[in-house]
Design an enzyme around this catalytic site. Structure first.
Site, PDB file in Angstrom:
ATOM      1  N   ASP A  35       0.879  -1.169   0.000  1.00  0.00           N
ATOM      2  CA  ASP A  35       0.000   0.000   0.000  1.00  0.00           C
ATOM      3  C   ASP A  35       0.910   1.210   0.000  1.00  0.00           C
ATOM      4  O   ASP A  35       2.083   1.113   0.380  1.00  0.00           O
ATOM      5  CB  ASP A  35      -0.915   0.014   1.230  1.00  0.00           C
ATOM      6  CG  ASP A  35      -2.128   0.915   1.047  1.00  0.00           C
ATOM      7  OD1 ASP A  35      -3.218   0.370   0.764  1.00  0.00           O
ATOM      8  OD2 ASP A  35      -1.986   2.143   1.158  1.00  0.00           O
ATOM      9  N   ASP A  64       3.988   2.476  -3.983  1.00  0.00           N
ATOM     10  CA  ASP A  64       3.042   3.236  -4.787  1.00  0.00           C
ATOM     11  C   ASP A  64       2.862   2.486  -6.100  1.00  0.00           C
ATOM     12  O   ASP A  64       3.783   2.430  -6.923  1.00  0.00           O
ATOM     13  CB  ASP A  64       3.582   4.645  -5.027  1.00  0.00           C
ATOM     14  CG  ASP A  64       2.631   5.502  -5.850  1.00  0.00           C
ATOM     15  OD1 ASP A  64       1.643   4.967  -6.403  1.00  0.00           O
ATOM     16  OD2 ASP A  64       2.901   6.720  -5.962  1.00  0.00           O
ATOM     17  N   ASN A  91      -4.721  -5.114  -7.050  1.00  0.00           N
ATOM     18  CA  ASN A  91      -5.947  -4.591  -6.453  1.00  0.00           C
ATOM     19  C   ASN A  91      -5.922  -3.081  -6.225  1.00  0.00           C
ATOM     20  O   ASN A  91      -6.979  -2.449  -6.158  1.00  0.00           O
ATOM     21  CB  ASN A  91      -6.209  -5.295  -5.119  1.00  0.00           C
ATOM     22  CG  ASN A  91      -7.266  -4.598  -4.294  1.00  0.00           C
ATOM     23  OD1 ASN A  91      -8.448  -4.631  -4.610  1.00  0.00           O
ATOM     24  ND2 ASN A  91      -6.838  -3.931  -3.225  1.00  0.00           N
ATOM     25  N   SER A 113     -17.859  -1.477 -13.351  1.00  0.00           N
ATOM     26  CA  SER A 113     -17.636  -0.239 -14.095  1.00  0.00           C
ATOM     27  C   SER A 113     -16.631  -0.426 -15.225  1.00  0.00           C
ATOM     28  O   SER A 113     -16.432   0.483 -16.029  1.00  0.00           O
ATOM     29  CB  SER A 113     -17.142   0.866 -13.159  1.00  0.00           C
ATOM     30  OG  SER A 113     -18.097   1.125 -12.156  1.00  0.00           O
ATOM     31  N   TYR A 130     -12.709   6.655 -14.336  1.00  0.00           N
ATOM     32  CA  TYR A 130     -12.735   5.336 -13.687  1.00  0.00           C
ATOM     33  C   TYR A 130     -13.199   4.265 -14.662  1.00  0.00           C
ATOM     34  O   TYR A 130     -12.641   3.159 -14.717  1.00  0.00           O
ATOM     35  CB  TYR A 130     -13.643   5.401 -12.465  1.00  0.00           C
ATOM     36  CG  TYR A 130     -13.644   4.167 -11.604  1.00  0.00           C
ATOM     37  CD1 TYR A 130     -12.555   3.846 -10.806  1.00  0.00           C
ATOM     38  CD2 TYR A 130     -14.760   3.325 -11.568  1.00  0.00           C
ATOM     39  CE1 TYR A 130     -12.562   2.715  -9.988  1.00  0.00           C
ATOM     40  CE2 TYR A 130     -14.777   2.196 -10.764  1.00  0.00           C
ATOM     41  CZ  TYR A 130     -13.673   1.892  -9.979  1.00  0.00           C
ATOM     42  OH  TYR A 130     -13.692   0.776  -9.180  1.00  0.00           O
ATOM     43  N   LYS A 155     -10.961   1.001 -15.633  1.00  0.00           N
ATOM     44  CA  LYS A 155     -11.410  -0.358 -15.329  1.00  0.00           C
ATOM     45  C   LYS A 155     -11.764  -1.129 -16.600  1.00  0.00           C
ATOM     46  O   LYS A 155     -11.571  -2.358 -16.667  1.00  0.00           O
ATOM     47  CB  LYS A 155     -12.594  -0.329 -14.367  1.00  0.00           C
ATOM     48  CG  LYS A 155     -12.214   0.124 -12.957  1.00  0.00           C
ATOM     49  CD  LYS A 155     -11.175  -0.800 -12.318  1.00  0.00           C
ATOM     50  CE  LYS A 155     -10.906  -0.464 -10.867  1.00  0.00           C
ATOM     51  NZ  LYS A 155      -9.928  -1.386 -10.235  1.00  0.00           N
ATOM     52  N   THR A 168     -17.116  -0.989   2.004  1.00  0.00           N
ATOM     53  CA  THR A 168     -15.770  -0.733   2.514  1.00  0.00           C
ATOM     54  C   THR A 168     -15.799   0.569   3.296  1.00  0.00           C
ATOM     55  O   THR A 168     -16.841   1.217   3.412  1.00  0.00           O
ATOM     56  CB  THR A 168     -14.747  -0.621   1.363  1.00  0.00           C
ATOM     57  OG1 THR A 168     -15.050   0.551   0.586  1.00  0.00           O
ATOM     58  CG2 THR A 168     -14.786  -1.849   0.455  1.00  0.00           C
TER      59      THR A 168
END
Length: 253
Positions: A37, A61, A88, A141, A152, A156, A187
């Site tokens: 992360d 990153d 992910n 999406s 986005y 995706k 989430t």
């Protein structure tokens, strides 16, 4: 089940949500997992709650190829192999093209789409050696469009077709490449401290009538990464409670 005993897994964006749930599921099934992360505190907290010998945090990153390449190399040096890569890490911005700044466009494309390419490029030589696999996290999406989410959707959509392309290129090499396409998943970002209750309009678009849980997406990811899915490649699997089963028309009274 111990489907991943002895295997080494990288999960990007593992500090929360789907990534965290996926890392936990792989650890529970016997894998040694490298969690990445861009925020150290997030992955450090997750790793601290897992068995020390099974989980390692590496601040990375995913939009920076240099950092991704170093992280993959450190993983192989530490554990001697790499069997599964879960791409992910992601981010989002909302707005029409006119509303979307060039900076936000690049941020979303670099993290959500280029990050998948970077991870794949850095890991592929090791996955070719282990006959391993990749699971990318796309989205519903990436299968159809949303209002006010053009950046986005572009990212995706790219992830979905990139998944298919790499599956074609490397299937005969023994490397499988699949993706999951989550729908609405509860989430930290989607709940924002509120109870898990969807609006009637939103719930009406989902055949099961509820939002999903990160653990439910993690179950699909680990299935696709396991030998149970050994004859599956090039698939973008909706994990969406039936959202994509609809043709978009409203429910009839």
């Amino acid at each position: 089940m111990q489907r991943f005993d002895g295997r080494v897994v990288i999960v990007t964006g593992a500090g929360s949500g789907i990534g965290e749930a996926t890392a936990r599921r792989f650890v529970a099934e016997g894998a040694r997992v490298v969690l990445t992360d861009s925020v150290a505190d997030k992955i450090d907290a997750v790793v601290a709650s897992l068995p020390e010998e099974r989980a390692t945090a590496v601040v990375t990153d995913s939009s920076d190829y240099g950092q991704v390449a170093v992280m993959v190399q450190e993983t192989v040096q530490r554990y001697g192999r790499l069997d599964v890569l879960v791409n992910n890490a992601g981010t989002i911005t909302q707005g029409t093209v006119q509303d979307t700044s060039v900076e936000d466009w690049h941020r979303v494309i670099e993290t959500d789409l280029s990050g998948v390419f970077y991870g794949t490029k850095a890991a592929l030589e090791h996955l070719l050696e282990s006959k391993g696999c990749i699971v990318n996290v796309s989205s519903v999406s990436g299968l159809a469009a949303d209002w006010r989410m053009s950046a986005y959707n572009a990212a995706k959509g790219g992830v979905s077709n990139f998944t298919r392309a790499v599956a074609l290129d490397h299937g005969k090499d023994g490397v499988r490449v699949n993706a999951v396409a989550p729908g609405f998943i509860w989430t930290v970002l989607t709940s924002d401290g509120e109870p898990h209750r969807l609006s009637d309009e939103f719930a009406g678009r989902i055949a099961l009538g509820r939002g999903g849980l990160p653990e439910e997406v993690a179950a699909a990811i680990t299935f696709l990464a396991s030998d149970d899915a050994r004859f599956i490649t090039g698939v973008v699997l909706p994990v969406d409670g039936g959202t994509m089963a609809s043709n978009g028309q409203p429910a009839q009274a």
